[in-house]
Design an enzyme around this catalytic site. Structure first.
Site, short mmCIF file in Angstrom:
data_model
loop_
_atom_site.label_atom_id
_atom_site.label_comp_id
_atom_site.label_asym_id
_atom_site.label_seq_id
_atom_site.Cartn_x
_atom_site.Cartn_y
_atom_site.Cartn_z
N GLU A 173 0.80 -1.23 0.13
CA GLU A 173 -0.08 0.01 -0.10
C GLU A 173 0.87 1.23 0.01
OE1 GLU A 173 -2.98 0.11 3.10
OE2 GLU A 173 -4.15 -1.64 2.45
N GLU A 362 -5.29 -8.57 0.99
CA GLU A 362 -5.70 -8.36 2.23
C GLU A 362 -7.25 -7.97 2.30
OE1 GLU A 362 -3.85 -5.41 4.80
OE2 GLU A 362 -2.03 -5.88 4.23
C1 NOJ Z 1 -3.60 -2.43 5.60
C2 NOJ Z 1 -2.21 -2.60 5.93
O1 NOJ Z 1 -1.47 -3.29 5.17
C3 NOJ Z 1 -2.04 -3.49 7.30
O2 NOJ Z 1 -0.79 -3.30 7.68
C4 NOJ Z 1 -3.10 -3.05 8.38
O3 NOJ Z 1 -3.12 -3.63 9.42
C5 NOJ Z 1 -4.61 -3.22 7.80
N1 NOJ Z 1 -4.71 -2.37 6.68
C6 NOJ Z 1 -5.64 -2.95 8.44
O4 NOJ Z 1 -5.65 -1.65 8.94
#
Ligand code: NOJ
Length: 454
Positions: A173, A362
């Site tokens: 991200e 994710e």
């Molecule tokens: C995206 C991130 O990559 C991760 O590190 C984070 O914990 C999750 N979103 C939830 O916020």
């Protein structure tokens, strides 16, 4: 919208569909100063008062550094075949560049070997937000030297682990760490303003593609991707002003990193915004170097955003109308639960055409879990996963080449500025005792995955 009853099984997605769980070094490893590891920006940022809720720090986290063997047994017990983790840059290169820390490398060698011994495929994220503090002192992502430093780190990881690890995610991200860390100051390193944000965007876009090229050159049969946070962006009303505001936000949240990676440069539409951001004119000449022929695009999705015109907000002139205001279902993070938005964003990313394959790297939800008599009955999380997996199936049936789904996260962990309070895990962690308890959502996944042969 009413969701139809959940009847899917993992095998309905096909035998080669990847089901896994994801974690990240800064969020679960702990052992922040052991065996030669150098500090990361999160070790330092979390010491600053008021930056992380309740003063929580990632020093011990889930103690995964010492407990990885047991934790991988949990991955296996739940039936997942893929384990995504990240390399802590300052564990392998304590100063960010220069001297290699052999003990740090050994930890990842052991972790990879343990995965393979258990029949779990290791997937590596190169950069999941934990820059070595030594590099931040020299400018971090705002310095043009970051590309040299990052390439050194990527080369080291590819050469060390590439014989056994075939699945790679270059950046996690980039929008997340450049905007929160370099524009808004809410994440490490806590910098603010366009003069930090713009160079960080430019350098991250270069690192994203450079990393791909390095992996392609050094890892045989590599399956290379990079991951993007993405949210469907919807206008609050159908007024022209709100629609235009939503378009501007869409550029910033969704298009800013994927389009350069696909060889399109920074988005042309909404040029006025980009010119204000001074990105287009100064960086057009890099268009080719921003691009890389990724084998897959890692899509990370949590919630949609609803946007209205707001002339008080500089440049972007847009602001979010929060789920709480709109009175829609939301998680403990106050993020809207809306599986349709997931379906739409899968379709949208697929429409780019240049994307070969999508892996959902994710997706997940935090809730106010209660551990009672050894049980966490997280029915809301189960329902969340069911709805989102159904939405993914709908997109798949309509031709989107989605080939994998990695749940966030294996276990509760250090949720950045939210500290340990926000729990995203399939496994509950008692951070005082490090006791793990599989939540009912974990058991649900186990039965969903059951019989899956892939
Ligand atoms: C995206 C991130 O990559 C991760 O590190 C984070 O914990 C999750 N979103 C939830 O916020």
């Amino acid at each position: 919208m009413d969701t139809p009853p959940f009847t899917l099984k993992a095998r309905d997605f096909g035998p080669d569909f990847k089901w896994g769980v994801a974690v990240a070094a800064a969020q679960n490893e702990g052992a922040w100063n052991q065996d030669g590891r150098g500090p990361s920006i999160w070790d330092v940022f979390s010491r600053r008062q008021g930056k992380v809720k309740n003063g929580h720090r990632p020093t011990i986290a889930c103690d995964f550094y010492h407990r990885y063997k047991d934790d991988l047994m949990l991955v296996k017990a739940l039936g997942f075949k893929v384990f995504r983790f990240s390399i802590s840059w300052s564990r392998v290169l304590p100063e960010g560049t220069g001297k290699v820390n052999k003990e740090g490398l050994q930890f990842y060698h052991n972790l990879i070997d343990e995965c393979l011994a258990l029949g779990i495929e290791p997937w590596i994220t190169l950069y999941h937000w934990d820059l070595p503090q030594a590099l931040e002192k020299q400018g971090g992502w705002t310095s043009h030297l970051i590309n040299r430093w990052f390439n050194r780190f990527a080369t080291l990881c590819a050469e060390e682990f590439g014989d056994r690890v075939k699945h790679w995610i270059v950046l996690n991200e980039p929008m997340g760490f450049t905007s929160l860390g370099y524009m808004l100051g809410k994440h490490a390193p806590g910098r603010t303003g366009l003069s930090n944000f713009l160079p960080a965007v430019h350098h991250a876009a270069l690192a994203q593609a450079d990393g791909g090229r390095i992996l392609r050159d050094s890892v045989k049969k590599a399956h290379i991707g990079t991951s993007f946070s993405c949210s469907e962006v919807l206008p609050y009303t159908d007024s022209t002003l709100d629609i235009q505001a939503a378009n501007r936000m869409d550029i910033l949240l969704n298009r800013l990193f994927i389009e350069p990676a696909l060889g399109k440069g920074f988005p042309d539409e909404g040029m006025q915004l980009l010119e204000k951001l001074r990105l287009h004119n100064t960086t057009w000449k890099y268009t080719n170097r921003y691009a890389f022929d990724f084998d897959f695009i890692g899509l990370q999705h949590y919630f949609p955003v609803v946007i209205r015109h707001n002339s008080f907000i500089p440049i972007i002139q847009a602001s979010e109308v929060k789920p709480v205001t709109r009175k829609v279902p939301h998680t403990a993070m106050k993020w809207e639960v809306n599986p349709n938005a997931f379906y739409h964003i899968l379709k949208k990313f697929w429409k780019y055409g240049a994307v070969k394959e999508i892996i959902v790297t994710e997706n997940g939800a935090a809730y106010h879990d209660q551990l009672k008599d050894g049980v966490v009955n997280d029915v809301e999380r189960i329902s969340y996963f069911q709805q989102y997996i159904q939405a993914m199936m709908r997109a798949k049936k309509e031709g989107v080449n989605v080939k994998g789904y990695l749940a966030w996260s294996l276990m509760d962990n250090f949720e950045w500025a939210e500290g340990y309070q926000a729990r995203f895990g399939l496994v509950h962690v008692d951070f005082k005792t490090q006791l793990r308890t599989i939540k009912n959502s974990g058991y649900w996944f186990r039965s969903f995955l059951g019989g899956h042969s892939g």
